[in-house]
Design a protein around this motif. Structure first.
Motif, PDB file in Angstrom:
ATOM      1  N   ALA A   1      -0.218  -4.699   6.658  1.00  0.00           N
ATOM      2  CA  ALA A   1      -0.736  -4.648   5.286  1.00  0.00           C
ATOM      3  C   ALA A   1      -0.558  -3.255   4.697  1.00  0.00           C
ATOM      4  N   GLU A   2      -0.912  -2.252   5.462  1.00  0.00           N
ATOM      5  CA  GLU A   2      -0.814  -0.873   4.978  1.00  0.00           C
ATOM      6  C   GLU A   2       0.632  -0.498   4.667  1.00  0.00           C
ATOM      7  N   GLU A   3       1.551  -0.944   5.503  1.00  0.00           N
ATOM      8  CA  GLU A   3       2.969  -0.635   5.305  1.00  0.00           C
ATOM      9  C   GLU A   3       3.477  -1.238   3.986  1.00  0.00           C
ATOM     10  N   LEU A   4       3.153  -2.495   3.722  1.00  0.00           N
ATOM     11  CA  LEU A   4       3.582  -3.126   2.469  1.00  0.00           C
ATOM     12  C   LEU A   4       2.985  -2.423   1.258  1.00  0.00           C
ATOM     13  N   ILE A   5       1.709  -2.113   1.324  1.00  0.00           N
ATOM     14  CA  ILE A   5       1.040  -1.449   0.208  1.00  0.00           C
ATOM     15  C   ILE A   5       1.631  -0.064  -0.033  1.00  0.00           C
TER      16      ILE A   5
ATOM     17  N   MET B   1      10.377   0.537 -10.842  1.00  0.00           N
ATOM     18  CA  MET B   1       9.869  -0.806 -10.705  1.00  0.00           C
ATOM     19  C   MET B   1      10.684  -1.554  -9.650  1.00  0.00           C
ATOM     20  N   SER B   2      10.025  -2.465  -8.938  1.00  0.00           N
ATOM     21  CA  SER B   2      10.696  -3.213  -7.881  1.00  0.00           C
ATOM     22  C   SER B   2       9.822  -4.389  -7.449  1.00  0.00           C
ATOM     23  N   VAL B   3      10.392  -5.222  -6.588  1.00  0.00           N
ATOM     24  CA  VAL B   3       9.659  -6.295  -5.923  1.00  0.00           C
ATOM     25  C   VAL B   3       9.688  -5.966  -4.437  1.00  0.00           C
ATOM     26  N   VAL B   4       8.524  -6.018  -3.791  1.00  0.00           N
ATOM     27  CA  VAL B   4       8.413  -5.685  -2.368  1.00  0.00           C
ATOM     28  C   VAL B   4       8.011  -6.934  -1.600  1.00  0.00           C
TER      29      VAL B   4
ATOM     30  N   SER C   1      -6.499 -11.547   7.751  1.00  0.00           N
ATOM     31  CA  SER C   1      -6.842 -10.153   7.462  1.00  0.00           C
ATOM     32  C   SER C   1      -5.748  -9.407   6.715  1.00  0.00           C
ATOM     33  N   ASN C   2      -4.477  -9.601   7.091  1.00  0.00           N
ATOM     34  CA  ASN C   2      -3.401  -8.893   6.394  1.00  0.00           C
ATOM     35  C   ASN C   2      -3.275  -9.361   4.951  1.00  0.00           C
ATOM     36  N   ALA C   3      -3.269 -10.666   4.745  1.00  0.00           N
ATOM     37  CA  ALA C   3      -3.155 -11.200   3.384  1.00  0.00           C
ATOM     38  C   ALA C   3      -4.325 -10.743   2.525  1.00  0.00           C
ATOM     39  N   GLN C   4      -5.503 -10.802   3.079  1.00  0.00           N
ATOM     40  CA  GLN C   4      -6.686 -10.393   2.319  1.00  0.00           C
ATOM     41  C   GLN C   4      -6.625  -8.918   1.947  1.00  0.00           C
ATOM     42  N   ARG C   5      -6.224  -8.076   2.884  1.00  0.00           N
ATOM     43  CA  ARG C   5      -6.132  -6.635   2.594  1.00  0.00           C
ATOM     44  C   ARG C   5      -5.084  -6.356   1.534  1.00  0.00           C
ATOM     45  N   ILE C   6      -3.949  -7.060   1.605  1.00  0.00           N
ATOM     46  CA  ILE C   6      -2.902  -6.849   0.597  1.00  0.00           C
ATOM     47  C   ILE C   6      -3.415  -7.281  -0.768  1.00  0.00           C
ATOM     48  N   LEU C   7      -4.030  -8.457  -0.845  1.00  0.00           N
ATOM     49  CA  LEU C   7      -4.543  -8.946  -2.128  1.00  0.00           C
ATOM     50  C   LEU C   7      -5.592  -8.012  -2.724  1.00  0.00           C
ATOM     51  N   LEU C   8      -6.459  -7.476  -1.881  1.00  0.00           N
ATOM     52  CA  LEU C   8      -7.547  -6.641  -2.381  1.00  0.00           C
ATOM     53  C   LEU C   8      -7.146  -5.187  -2.616  1.00  0.00           C
ATOM     54  N   ASP C   9      -6.223  -4.657  -1.820  1.00  0.00           N
ATOM     55  CA  ASP C   9      -5.925  -3.231  -1.878  1.00  0.00           C
ATOM     56  C   ASP C   9      -4.658  -2.864  -2.638  1.00  0.00           C
ATOM     57  N   ALA C  10      -3.795  -3.831  -2.912  1.00  0.00           N
ATOM     58  CA  ALA C  10      -2.540  -3.515  -3.608  1.00  0.00           C
ATOM     59  C   ALA C  10      -2.829  -3.063  -5.028  1.00  0.00           C
TER      60      ALA C  10
END
Length: 130
Positions: A80-84, A1-4, A112-121
């Motif tokens: 976005a992909e890197e964070l996910i 577990m972690s915070v990213v 676009s990055n925020a939306q992808r993170i919210l939807l794909d994480a």
């Protein structure tokens, strides 16, 4: 577990870093910082310099309470992909991102990055304002 969290040279990025540090301490989990700050994306080297002070502030906030890892993203990495991906690799409890204030028309487009993170994480995403 972690915070990213992503290390981004903006006021929203700095707010996300501070909140992520607080969240990691509260949850007592490691803080994973994804260094996605790149001069070609930032456009302002002064912002990149200030990131060093933000990282120092984060280290002071967490002290020795939780481990801190800085993951350097490739120069051509998709933000976005890197964070996910990092969140998945570290079985993250949450991802923390900063959001910009938008005009009435701009609110239709989250970014676009925020939306992808919210939807794909695969984990909850905490959003903070700058």
């Amino acid at each position: 577990m972690s915070v990213v969290v992503g290390l981004v040279p903006t006021k929203e990025g700095r707010a996300a870093m501070v909140r992520a540090a607080e969240e990691a301490v509260r949850r007592r989990v490691p803080l994973i910082v994804v260094d996605i700050a790149d001069v070609s994306r930032a456009g302002d080297t002064a912002d990149l310099t200030s990131l060093g002070s933000v990282l120092q502030e984060v280290r002071a906030t967490i002290g020795t309470t939780v481990p801190l890892t800085v993951h350097a993203a490739a120069d051509d990495a998709d933000l976005a992909e890197e964070l996910i991906t990092v969140a998945e690799q570290h079985d993250a409890d949450t991802i923390v991102i900063g959001l910009r204030q938008r005009s009435a028309t701009g609110k239709l487009d989250l970014g676009s990055n925020a939306q992808r993170i919210l939807l794909d994480a695969g984990c909850p995403v905490i959003t903070v304002k700058g």
